[in-house]
Design a protein around this motif. Structure first.
Motif, PDB file in Angstrom:
ATOM      1  N   ASN A 273      -4.485 -76.613 -18.492  1.00  0.00           N
ATOM      2  CA  ASN A 273      -5.200 -75.630 -19.315  1.00  0.00           C
ATOM      3  C   ASN A 273      -6.183 -76.292 -20.269  1.00  0.00           C
ATOM      4  OD1 ASN A 273      -4.280 -72.741 -18.860  1.00  0.00           O
ATOM      5  ND2 ASN A 273      -2.393 -73.936 -18.714  1.00  0.00           N
ATOM      6  N   MET A 274      -5.766 -77.401 -20.854  1.00  0.00           N
ATOM      7  CA  MET A 274      -6.661 -78.122 -21.762  1.00  0.00           C
ATOM      8  C   MET A 274      -7.883 -78.653 -21.011  1.00  0.00           C
ATOM      9  SD  MET A 274      -5.932 -78.448 -25.008  1.00  0.00           S
ATOM     10  CE  MET A 274      -4.599 -78.032 -26.141  1.00  0.00           C
ATOM     11  N   LYS A 275      -7.699 -78.902 -19.714  1.00  0.00           N
ATOM     12  CA  LYS A 275      -8.804 -79.492 -18.934  1.00  0.00           C
ATOM     13  C   LYS A 275      -9.740 -78.430 -18.353  1.00  0.00           C
ATOM     14  CE  LYS A 275      -7.307 -83.698 -19.555  1.00  0.00           C
ATOM     15  NZ  LYS A 275      -6.786 -83.684 -20.954  1.00  0.00           N
ATOM     16  N   LYS A 276      -9.447 -77.158 -18.616  1.00  0.00           N
ATOM     17  CA  LYS A 276     -10.317 -76.100 -18.065  1.00  0.00           C
ATOM     18  C   LYS A 276     -11.688 -76.105 -18.736  1.00  0.00           C
ATOM     19  CE  LYS A 276      -6.989 -72.974 -16.131  1.00  0.00           C
ATOM     20  NZ  LYS A 276      -5.978 -71.987 -16.401  1.00  0.00           N
ATOM     21  N   ILE A 277     -11.737 -76.597 -19.961  1.00  0.00           N
ATOM     22  CA  ILE A 277     -13.025 -76.573 -20.672  1.00  0.00           C
ATOM     23  C   ILE A 277     -13.845 -77.810 -20.290  1.00  0.00           C
ATOM     24  CG2 ILE A 277     -14.103 -76.635 -22.967  1.00  0.00           C
ATOM     25  CD1 ILE A 277     -11.762 -74.833 -23.863  1.00  0.00           C
ATOM     26  N   THR A 278     -15.054 -77.551 -19.828  1.00  0.00           N
ATOM     27  CA  THR A 278     -15.954 -78.628 -19.419  1.00  0.00           C
ATOM     28  C   THR A 278     -17.192 -78.593 -20.331  1.00  0.00           C
ATOM     29  OG1 THR A 278     -17.102 -77.145 -17.926  1.00  0.00           O
ATOM     30  CG2 THR A 278     -15.251 -78.408 -16.992  1.00  0.00           C
ATOM     31  N   LEU A 279     -17.984 -79.648 -20.229  1.00  0.00           N
ATOM     32  CA  LEU A 279     -19.224 -79.699 -21.013  1.00  0.00           C
ATOM     33  C   LEU A 279     -20.151 -78.532 -20.640  1.00  0.00           C
ATOM     34  CD1 LEU A 279     -19.918 -81.779 -23.120  1.00  0.00           C
ATOM     35  CD2 LEU A 279     -21.152 -83.083 -21.386  1.00  0.00           C
ATOM     36  N   GLU A 280     -20.166 -78.207 -19.359  1.00  0.00           N
ATOM     37  CA  GLU A 280     -21.006 -77.093 -18.898  1.00  0.00           C
ATOM     38  C   GLU A 280     -20.572 -75.782 -19.551  1.00  0.00           C
ATOM     39  OE1 GLU A 280     -19.576 -79.335 -17.113  1.00  0.00           O
ATOM     40  OE2 GLU A 280     -20.784 -79.977 -15.410  1.00  0.00           O
ATOM     41  N   LYS A 281     -19.251 -75.586 -19.655  1.00  0.00           N
ATOM     42  CA  LYS A 281     -18.759 -74.342 -20.266  1.00  0.00           C
ATOM     43  C   LYS A 281     -19.034 -74.315 -21.768  1.00  0.00           C
ATOM     44  CE  LYS A 281     -15.230 -73.652 -16.767  1.00  0.00           C
ATOM     45  NZ  LYS A 281     -13.805 -73.720 -16.462  1.00  0.00           N
ATOM     46  N   VAL A 282     -19.004 -75.472 -22.402  1.00  0.00           N
ATOM     47  CA  VAL A 282     -19.338 -75.524 -23.839  1.00  0.00           C
ATOM     48  C   VAL A 282     -20.803 -75.111 -24.004  1.00  0.00           C
ATOM     49  CG1 VAL A 282     -19.569 -77.028 -25.868  1.00  0.00           C
ATOM     50  CG2 VAL A 282     -17.619 -77.313 -24.330  1.00  0.00           C
ATOM     51  N   HIS A 283     -21.649 -75.648 -23.136  1.00  0.00           N
ATOM     52  CA  HIS A 283     -23.080 -75.311 -23.180  1.00  0.00           C
ATOM     53  C   HIS A 283     -23.291 -73.815 -22.972  1.00  0.00           C
ATOM     54  CE1 HIS A 283     -27.281 -75.619 -21.242  1.00  0.00           C
ATOM     55  NE2 HIS A 283     -27.396 -75.523 -22.554  1.00  0.00           N
ATOM     56  N   GLN A 284     -22.646 -73.295 -21.936  1.00  0.00           N
ATOM     57  CA  GLN A 284     -22.769 -71.881 -21.604  1.00  0.00           C
ATOM     58  C   GLN A 284     -22.289 -70.992 -22.760  1.00  0.00           C
ATOM     59  OE1 GLN A 284     -24.055 -71.570 -18.441  1.00  0.00           O
ATOM     60  NE2 GLN A 284     -24.469 -69.493 -19.109  1.00  0.00           N
ATOM     61  N   SER A 285     -21.213 -71.414 -23.398  1.00  0.00           N
ATOM     62  CA  SER A 285     -20.652 -70.592 -24.477  1.00  0.00           C
ATOM     63  C   SER A 285     -21.562 -70.606 -25.710  1.00  0.00           C
ATOM     64  CB  SER A 285     -19.233 -71.028 -24.822  1.00  0.00           C
ATOM     65  OG  SER A 285     -19.247 -72.303 -25.362  1.00  0.00           O
ATOM     66  N   LEU A 286     -22.298 -71.703 -25.892  1.00  0.00           N
ATOM     67  CA  LEU A 286     -23.253 -71.738 -27.005  1.00  0.00           C
ATOM     68  C   LEU A 286     -24.478 -70.877 -26.697  1.00  0.00           C
ATOM     69  CD1 LEU A 286     -23.114 -75.451 -28.127  1.00  0.00           C
ATOM     70  CD2 LEU A 286     -23.063 -73.503 -29.682  1.00  0.00           C
ATOM     71  N   LEU A 287     -24.842 -70.831 -25.436  1.00  0.00           N
ATOM     72  CA  LEU A 287     -25.988 -69.999 -25.040  1.00  0.00           C
ATOM     73  C   LEU A 287     -25.673 -68.524 -25.233  1.00  0.00           C
ATOM     74  CD1 LEU A 287     -27.339 -71.358 -21.608  1.00  0.00           C
ATOM     75  CD2 LEU A 287     -28.626 -71.151 -23.742  1.00  0.00           C
ATOM     76  N   ASN A 288     -24.474 -68.121 -24.793  1.00  0.00           N
ATOM     77  CA  ASN A 288     -24.150 -66.676 -24.722  1.00  0.00           C
ATOM     78  C   ASN A 288     -23.215 -66.177 -25.823  1.00  0.00           C
ATOM     79  OD1 ASN A 288     -25.591 -66.308 -22.246  1.00  0.00           O
ATOM     80  ND2 ASN A 288     -23.926 -67.439 -21.263  1.00  0.00           N
ATOM     81  N   LEU A 289     -22.632 -67.119 -26.566  1.00  0.00           N
ATOM     82  CA  LEU A 289     -21.599 -66.785 -27.567  1.00  0.00           C
ATOM     83  C   LEU A 289     -20.493 -65.927 -26.944  1.00  0.00           C
ATOM     84  CD1 LEU A 289     -23.728 -66.239 -30.808  1.00  0.00           C
ATOM     85  CD2 LEU A 289     -22.735 -68.328 -29.898  1.00  0.00           C
ATOM     86  N   GLU A 290     -20.082 -66.315 -25.779  1.00  0.00           N
ATOM     87  CA  GLU A 290     -19.006 -65.678 -24.999  1.00  0.00           C
ATOM     88  C   GLU A 290     -18.247 -66.770 -24.269  1.00  0.00           C
ATOM     89  OE1 GLU A 290     -18.256 -62.483 -24.678  1.00  0.00           O
ATOM     90  OE2 GLU A 290     -19.984 -61.469 -25.518  1.00  0.00           O
ATOM     91  N   PRO A 291     -17.007 -66.569 -23.885  1.00  0.00           N
ATOM     92  CA  PRO A 291     -16.120 -65.459 -24.177  1.00  0.00           C
ATOM     93  C   PRO A 291     -15.532 -65.576 -25.598  1.00  0.00           C
ATOM     94  CG  PRO A 291     -15.164 -66.950 -22.498  1.00  0.00           C
ATOM     95  CD  PRO A 291     -16.402 -67.589 -23.000  1.00  0.00           C
ATOM     96  N   ARG A 292     -15.552 -64.423 -26.277  1.00  0.00           N
ATOM     97  CA  ARG A 292     -15.066 -64.406 -27.668  1.00  0.00           C
ATOM     98  C   ARG A 292     -13.574 -64.130 -27.760  1.00  0.00           C
ATOM     99  NH1 ARG A 292     -19.895 -61.604 -31.180  1.00  0.00           N
ATOM    100  NH2 ARG A 292     -21.556 -62.626 -29.997  1.00  0.00           N
ATOM    101  N   VAL A 293     -12.979 -64.614 -28.833  1.00  0.00           N
ATOM    102  CA  VAL A 293     -11.571 -64.297 -29.095  1.00  0.00           C
ATOM    103  C   VAL A 293     -11.531 -63.493 -30.389  1.00  0.00           C
ATOM    104  CG1 VAL A 293      -9.309 -65.277 -29.648  1.00  0.00           C
ATOM    105  CG2 VAL A 293     -10.728 -66.351 -27.893  1.00  0.00           C
ATOM    106  N   ASP A 294     -11.038 -62.278 -30.291  1.00  0.00           N
ATOM    107  CA  ASP A 294     -10.929 -61.398 -31.466  1.00  0.00           C
ATOM    108  C   ASP A 294      -9.495 -60.935 -31.579  1.00  0.00           C
ATOM    109  OD1 ASP A 294     -13.459 -61.067 -32.674  1.00  0.00           O
ATOM    110  OD2 ASP A 294     -14.130 -59.990 -30.876  1.00  0.00           O
ATOM    111  N   VAL A 295      -9.020 -60.829 -32.794  1.00  0.00           N
ATOM    112  CA  VAL A 295      -7.649 -60.347 -32.990  1.00  0.00           C
ATOM    113  C   VAL A 295      -7.751 -58.986 -33.678  1.00  0.00           C
ATOM    114  CG1 VAL A 295      -5.442 -60.841 -34.124  1.00  0.00           C
ATOM    115  CG2 VAL A 295      -6.811 -62.722 -33.191  1.00  0.00           C
ATOM    116  N   PRO A 296      -7.135 -57.942 -33.119  1.00  0.00           N
ATOM    117  CA  PRO A 296      -7.211 -56.613 -33.759  1.00  0.00           C
ATOM    118  C   PRO A 296      -6.742 -56.691 -35.216  1.00  0.00           C
ATOM    119  CG  PRO A 296      -6.109 -56.489 -31.618  1.00  0.00           C
ATOM    120  CD  PRO A 296      -6.325 -57.942 -31.904  1.00  0.00           C
ATOM    121  N   GLN A 297      -7.451 -55.938 -36.050  1.00  0.00           N
ATOM    122  CA  GLN A 297      -7.227 -55.972 -37.509  1.00  0.00           C
ATOM    123  C   GLN A 297      -5.753 -55.821 -37.898  1.00  0.00           C
ATOM    124  OE1 GLN A 297      -9.145 -56.811 -39.757  1.00  0.00           O
ATOM    125  NE2 GLN A 297      -8.485 -55.883 -41.677  1.00  0.00           N
ATOM    126  N   GLU A 298      -5.077 -54.857 -37.261  1.00  0.00           N
ATOM    127  CA  GLU A 298      -3.691 -54.553 -37.648  1.00  0.00           C
ATOM    128  C   GLU A 298      -2.772 -55.767 -37.377  1.00  0.00           C
ATOM    129  OE1 GLU A 298       0.301 -53.619 -36.792  1.00  0.00           O
ATOM    130  OE2 GLU A 298      -1.045 -53.629 -35.064  1.00  0.00           O
TER     131      GLU A 298
END
Ligand code: 13P
Ligand code: SF4
Length: 313
Positions: A273-298
């Motif tokens: 699981n730790m190895k799922k993140i690659t440099l390409e995915k870091v780049h992509q996530s900076l371009l799109n600001l996705e996938p986001r992690v949000d926690v419901p307020q409650e």
């Protein structure tokens, strides 16, 4: 959604991608946090590389608008709980932690009813929903101080790691009801693996993570969180170390104290699981600001208490 085109194969391309990440990071007012189990090239583009405790502390205090969290889901969730106004991005939404999935809020609620009056302590490797049901969190770096800070007359329920639970119960002398979860990566390491590594490197000290089995911990010279291991290696007079934790730490060790020798206790020590993140995915996530992690307020409102109490100790 923008899609960057790349096929990273050479050092030169990797360098270009790292430069593009640095440029985008400024443009987005983002900070990149990386756990020490991440791929070397991901650690190298991060602003901060550390253990679960260090990463939570950084997430709580950053001024950046965006947190790119190179770790697993519960870590990004903790960042979102601690910094609700920030955009928290986990570059691969499937990077989870099998141990965190070994307890859920329904099972926990049931167990709490069997143990009225117990203080419920969760390892930070838990979902936001589980944290919302707990009194205080801990990481491997502060677990002993957290347990020692609890009133002596209160029973303790500890979730979900049985190995860490057993280790801290032995260290603090506190009786605890311990959930039977475990980390598939650390729990794979056996006493035989350590004995084989010791025979191959008789002059080396053995450093292991408390997520390892008790019989492995019993053979160690030092039991510590990942940051604790790096600190120990840096400050110790010893020259060689057998390392009983996920292999990503070797990069951090070789970078931060390069004049010493490190031997991974077993090639099995790899967290997919730790190895799922690659440099390409870091780049992509900076371009799109996705996938986001949000926690419901409650859920966030209840879970934050558990993390704030930990950070206050
Ligand atoms: P630490 O970084 O807190 O030592 O935790 C190890 C771990 O397994 C995180 O998933
Ligand atoms: Fe979870 Fe273990 Fe991987 Fe850490 S190393 S994320 S505890 S499975």
């Amino acid at each position: 959604m923008e899609r960057a085109e790349y096929l990273v194969s050479s050092k030169e391309q990797m360098q270009k991608l790292s430069e593009e990440i640095a440029r985008l990071k400024k443009e987005r007012n983002a900070i990149i946090l990386s756990h020490v189990y991440q791929r070397p090239e991901v650690q190298d583009v991060a602003d901060f590389v550390g253990d679960s405790l260090g990463l939570s502390q950084q997430a709580a205090k950053t001024d950046a608008e965006v947190i790119i969290f190179c770790g697993v889901h519960f870590m990004a969730e903790s960042a979102s709980i601690l910094s609700p106004d920030k955009i928290v991005v986990l570059p691969d939404e499937h990077a989870g932690c099998p141990m965190a999935d070994m307890v859920n809020e329904v099972e926990l609620e049931r167990k709490k009813q069997e143990l009225p009056g117990a203080v419920v302590v969760c390892y930070v490797n838990t979902s936001a929903e589980v944290k919302a049901e707990c009194d205080i969190a801990c990481t491997s770096a502060n677990a002993i101080s957290i347990i020692s800070s609890l009133p002596a007359d209160r029973p303790i329920l500890f979730v979900p790691d049985k190995n860490l639970g057993q280790y801290i119960a032995a260290k603090t002398g506190r009786e605890m009801t311990i959930w039977q979860g475990y980390c598939n990566t650390h729990d794979r390491l056996t006493a035989d693996d350590i004995l084989t590594a010791k025979a191959a490197h008789p002059g080396a000290l053995v450093l292991v993570h408390p997520e390892c089995r008790p019989e492995v911990v019993a053979l160690a010279d030092v039991v510590a969180s990942t940051t604790g291991m790096i600190r120990y290696a840096r400050e110790s007079n010893a020259r060689e170390f057998i390392v009983g934790t996920e292999m990503g730490i070797l990069h951090a060790l070789n970078k931060q104290c390069s004049d010493k020798q490190y031997y991974l206790a077993s090639e099995k020590l790899m967290c997919p699981n730790m190895k799922k993140i690659t440099l390409e995915k870091v780049h992509q996530s900076l371009l799109n600001l996705e996938p986001r992690v949000d926690v419901p307020q409650e859920i966030r409102e209840r879970a934050v208490r558990c993390l704030d109490r930990m950070l206050a100790i």
